[in-house]
Motif scaffolding. Structure first.
Motif: not given
Length: 234
Positions: A87-88, A138-142, A183-185, A188-189
């Motif tokens: 869930a981005c 490692r953690g990434v944003s969002d 990555f579908d759905g 774009e970001q």
């Protein structure tokens, strides 16, 4: 000195999320190696593959589904927990239910199926392959929900390996990005860019088979598998 260790043959392997992506690639690899794949997923796998439909966010349902699957195919000698969701977005923008569902599927679903499968894996001296991500390193944003769940899967797997040493093999798979519908759905970001190097899931599935066929007494504790140009590691 000549080694007496011989690789295990592939038997019955339960694969969560086996209807698509990495899970489907593992199903194909197991079948090609002469084993019997069996799937737990919300969607039916390809024709001819034993399966039980289940929402892995429900731990009780997940455990029940595993028992139903064992009734169909017998005691498994391997388990691969490939099911996973995301869930981005910024934490403040993601609905609470959506955020917590990621953890329920990725972590609690993994734990529920492993717990239900352990008695059978102990009988067969089998192996469980848990699936994390480079975002367990490692953690990434969002990606707070996904990172939290995959970091937890890594910790769970390390503790489980210590707990089951000598009884059940435990391998943590840390895959990089792959060419799958994962990555579908997405907006774009949150999709890989046109120049992103992604791995073929069949290659990652091959590594899973290597873990599942280690001789009794030998285990791969953790393996990182990725495209050569993967940008999410180190």
């Amino acid at each position: 000195m000549t080694s007496t260790l011989t690789p295990r043959t592939i038997g019955t392997v339960v694969v969560t999320g086996g209807s698509s992506g990495l899970g489907a690639a593992v199903v194909e690899a197991v079948a090609a190696a002469g084993g019997t794949p069996a799937v737990l997923d919300r969607v039916a796998p390809r024709d001819g593959v034993a399966h039980v439909l289940v929402d892995l966010s429900d731990s009780t349902a997940a455990a029940r589904a595993l028992e139903e699957l064992v009734d169909q195919v017998g005691a498994p000698s391997g388990l691969v927990t490939a099911a996973g969701i995301d869930a981005c977005g910024p934490l403040s923008k993601i609905d609470t239910e959506d955020w917590e569902r990621v953890v329920r599927v990725n972590l609690f679903g993994t734990v529920a199926v492993v717990r239900a499968c352990l008695p059978y894996l102990e009988q067969t001296n089998g192996t469980v392959v848990t699936v994390a991500s480079t975002l367990a390193l490692r953690g990434v944003s969002d990606a707070t929900a996904y990172c939290a769940s995959k970091f937890a899967v890594r910790g769970f797997s390390q503790a489980l390996a210590a707990e089951l040493a000598g009884r059940v093999g435990v391998t943590l798979l840390v895959p990089g990005g792959m060419h799958t519908p994962f990555f579908d759905g997405r907006s774009e970001q949150y999709r890989p860019g046109p120049d992103a190097q992604l791995n073929d899931p069949a290659a990652t599935a091959g590594a899973v088979l290597t873990a599942l066929t280690q001789p009794v007494g030998s285990e791969i504790r953790e393996m990182l598998v990725m495209a050569s140009g993967e940008s999410s590691w180190p």
